[in-house]
Scaffold this motif. Structure first.
Motif, short mmCIF file in Angstrom:
data_model
loop_
_atom_site.label_atom_id
_atom_site.label_comp_id
_atom_site.label_asym_id
_atom_site.label_seq_id
_atom_site.Cartn_x
_atom_site.Cartn_y
_atom_site.Cartn_z
N ASN A 204 51.64 32.71 50.13
CA ASN A 204 51.02 31.15 50.55
C ASN A 204 49.51 31.25 50.16
OD1 ASN A 204 50.07 32.84 52.77
ND2 ASN A 204 50.95 31.71 54.21
N THR A 205 48.90 32.37 49.92
CA THR A 205 47.37 32.51 49.53
C THR A 205 47.24 33.02 48.01
OG1 THR A 205 47.21 34.40 50.31
CG2 THR A 205 46.68 32.67 51.87
N CYS A 206 48.18 33.76 47.51
CA CYS A 206 47.69 34.18 46.29
C CYS A 206 48.97 34.64 45.33
CB CYS A 206 46.87 35.79 46.53
SG CYS A 206 47.95 37.04 47.47
N VAL A 207 48.63 34.96 44.28
CA VAL A 207 49.77 35.31 43.35
C VAL A 207 49.65 36.48 42.40
CG1 VAL A 207 51.56 34.53 41.44
CG2 VAL A 207 50.09 32.84 42.81
N PHE A 208 50.43 37.53 42.48
CA PHE A 208 50.37 38.57 41.76
C PHE A 208 51.08 38.16 40.48
CE2 PHE A 208 52.53 42.40 39.73
CZ PHE A 208 51.23 43.28 39.52
N ILE A 209 50.32 38.36 39.10
CA ILE A 209 50.79 38.20 37.95
C ILE A 209 50.82 39.30 36.91
CG2 ILE A 209 50.49 36.59 36.08
CD1 ILE A 209 49.24 34.57 38.00
N THR A 210 52.16 39.46 36.27
CA THR A 210 51.98 40.17 35.06
C THR A 210 52.46 39.44 33.91
OG1 THR A 210 52.73 42.24 36.39
CG2 THR A 210 53.00 42.15 33.99
N ARG A 211 51.75 39.17 32.96
CA ARG A 211 52.00 38.35 31.72
C ARG A 211 51.37 38.88 30.46
NH1 ARG A 211 47.36 35.33 29.89
NH2 ARG A 211 45.44 35.69 31.42
N PHE A 235 49.10 52.65 41.92
CA PHE A 235 49.11 51.35 41.52
C PHE A 235 48.41 50.41 42.71
CE2 PHE A 235 51.28 47.14 42.36
CZ PHE A 235 50.61 46.42 41.34
N LEU A 236 49.00 51.15 43.76
CA LEU A 236 48.23 50.29 45.09
C LEU A 236 46.68 50.56 45.26
CD1 LEU A 236 50.84 51.12 47.84
CD2 LEU A 236 50.35 49.16 46.82
N ARG A 237 46.26 51.98 44.92
CA ARG A 237 44.88 52.41 44.88
C ARG A 237 44.02 51.49 43.97
NH1 ARG A 237 45.91 57.33 43.46
NH2 ARG A 237 46.52 57.94 45.66
N ASN A 238 44.58 51.43 42.92
CA ASN A 238 43.98 50.35 41.59
C ASN A 238 43.58 48.95 42.31
OD1 ASN A 238 42.73 49.57 39.27
ND2 ASN A 238 44.79 48.84 38.53
N ILE A 239 44.75 48.19 43.04
CA ILE A 239 44.57 47.29 43.60
C ILE A 239 43.15 47.22 44.71
CG2 ILE A 239 45.51 45.28 45.21
CD1 ILE A 239 48.27 45.90 43.73
N ILE A 240 43.29 48.28 45.69
CA ILE A 240 42.22 48.44 46.58
C ILE A 240 40.83 48.41 46.03
CG2 ILE A 240 41.45 49.89 48.30
CD1 ILE A 240 44.51 50.70 49.05
N ASP A 241 40.84 49.37 44.85
CA ASP A 241 39.54 49.40 44.20
C ASP A 241 38.91 48.21 43.70
OD1 ASP A 241 39.53 52.03 44.73
OD2 ASP A 241 40.50 52.82 42.84
N LYS A 243 39.32 45.47 45.01
CA LYS A 243 39.20 44.57 46.24
C LYS A 243 40.38 43.46 46.32
CE LYS A 243 34.37 45.46 46.67
NZ LYS A 243 34.26 46.46 45.97
N CYS A 244 41.53 43.55 45.60
CA CYS A 244 42.74 42.81 45.72
C CYS A 244 42.45 41.32 45.28
CB CYS A 244 42.90 42.87 47.32
SG CYS A 244 44.54 42.24 47.48
N CYS A 245 41.69 41.22 44.25
CA CYS A 245 41.64 40.08 43.53
C CYS A 245 41.10 40.31 42.11
CB CYS A 245 40.91 38.90 44.19
SG CYS A 245 39.31 39.34 44.56
N GLY A 246 41.48 39.26 41.17
CA GLY A 246 40.96 39.19 39.72
C GLY A 246 41.82 40.21 38.89
N LYS A 247 41.19 40.40 37.93
CA LYS A 247 42.14 41.32 36.89
C LYS A 247 42.08 42.78 37.37
CE LYS A 247 42.27 38.31 32.69
NZ LYS A 247 41.24 37.19 33.21
N LEU A 248 43.24 43.12 37.55
CA LEU A 248 43.47 44.94 37.87
C LEU A 248 43.53 45.55 36.46
CD1 LEU A 248 46.47 44.13 40.33
CD2 LEU A 248 43.79 44.23 40.92
N GLU A 257 47.14 40.79 37.09
CA GLU A 257 46.19 40.00 37.98
C GLU A 257 46.57 39.58 39.21
OE1 GLU A 257 44.22 36.80 35.82
OE2 GLU A 257 46.14 36.24 34.85
N ILE A 258 45.61 39.27 40.12
CA ILE A 258 45.90 38.64 41.15
C ILE A 258 45.07 37.30 41.58
CG2 ILE A 258 45.97 38.61 43.95
CD1 ILE A 258 46.65 41.54 43.69
N ILE A 259 45.40 36.19 41.67
CA ILE A 259 44.81 34.70 41.84
C ILE A 259 44.93 34.10 42.99
CG2 ILE A 259 44.79 34.64 39.04
CD1 ILE A 259 46.68 32.45 39.36
N PHE A 260 44.12 33.19 43.57
CA PHE A 260 44.36 32.74 44.63
C PHE A 260 45.03 31.17 44.06
CE2 PHE A 260 40.82 35.60 45.97
CZ PHE A 260 41.35 35.73 47.16
N LEU A 261 45.78 30.77 45.02
CA LEU A 261 46.39 29.40 45.06
C LEU A 261 45.25 28.29 44.93
CD1 LEU A 261 49.84 30.01 46.13
CD2 LEU A 261 49.09 29.70 43.82
#
Length: 261
Positions: A204-211, A235-241, A243-248, A257-261
């Motif tokens: 309900n707040t964000c989308v993880f996208i692979t495209r 992979f999880l460590r990369n997301i934490i590094d 800060k859980c948003c933007g292009k991974l 990437e993770i984007i906000f809705l």
């Protein structure tokens, strides 16, 4: 549990996405199989058609190999192939001219992604809230004819049906969590390797996208994503590094990437 069809809908945008997807497949045939270099593609939004300009040699080859196929596609998908040696708009009205714009072959997947994101935000945001309330998961898939299908299943048990030529796939996660599980990554990898363009996990707040940006999944990209599946903790460590948003991750063709809705 067997997936239950929750919704089946053909949106205008979904149909437009499907036409771009089919256009890309036809261009692949023209470029890779017939050897036509640097076709020029015009999109006519007013008439909802695509025009492809090729050189004389390719024009003759296209007519020889699949003129009937072009005719069938035109009648079925309203995709028109305008075959000419050079561009000429002398017989077009200003109204028609104003609706034309050029799109590059490499930009078609980006266009598909932009339109899919709009449909996600406008059509499916309510299913995310329902997912939390009912302890259900929803799988949203876009078929190659432009139809969105929403499948309902028990939390963590929903499965991807075996359907050819899927364009996009997203499934819901509870609360604010859009980080994919290892199993989710495996499903995304399989989906993209079979011709899909965009896949992800939505909360309900964000989308993880692979495209994919401009081409289908390559062998190197497959190995890269498979490495994330095999080494999920990295992979999880990369997301934490990040800060859980933007292009991974981003390469010339692949984006995570993770984007906000």
């Amino acid at each position: 549990m067997t997936n239950k069809i929750y919704l089946e809908k053909r949106s205008e945008r979904g149909i437009s996405i499907a036409k771009f997807y089919e256009l890309r497949r036809i261009l692949d045939y023209i470029i890779e199989d017939l050897g036509c270099e640097n076709p020029i593609i015009y999109i006519d939004e007013l008439r909802d058609e695509a025009e492809i300009y090729v050189n004389e040699k390719c024009r003759q080859e296209i007519e020889r190999v699949f003129s009937q196929l072009l005719k069938d596609l035109y009648e079925k998908e309203k995709i028109m192939f305008w075959r000419a040696e050079k561009l000429s708009f002398t017989k077009r009205s200003d109204k028609i001219l104003s609706s034309l714009h050029v799109i590059r072959y490499e930009e078609i997947f980006d266009k598909i992604y932009e339109e899919i994101l709009k449909d996600l935000r406008e059509l499916f945001i309510r299913y995310i809230s329902v997912s939390d309330y009912l302890n259900k998961e929803f799988l949203m898939i876009l078929l190659s004819d432009g139809t969105w299908i929403v499948l309902e299943g028990d939390e963590r048990s929903i499965t991807i049906p075996k359907i050819e030529n899927l364009i996009a796939m997203f499934h819901t996660h509870p609360k604010n969590i859009c980080i994919p599980s290892r199993k989710d990554l495996e499903s995304i990898l399989e989906f993209l390797s079979e011709g899909g363009v965009v896949a992800g996990v939505i909360s309900n707040t964000c989308v993880f996208i692979t495209r994919l940006k401009n081409n289908y999944l390559s062998e190197d990209e497959y190995i890269f994503l498979q490495d994330y599946v095999n080494n999920y903790e990295d992979f999880l460590r990369n997301i934490i590094d990040e800060k859980c948003c933007g292009k991974l991750y981003e390469s010339e063709n692949l984006v995570l990437e993770i984007i906000f809705l």
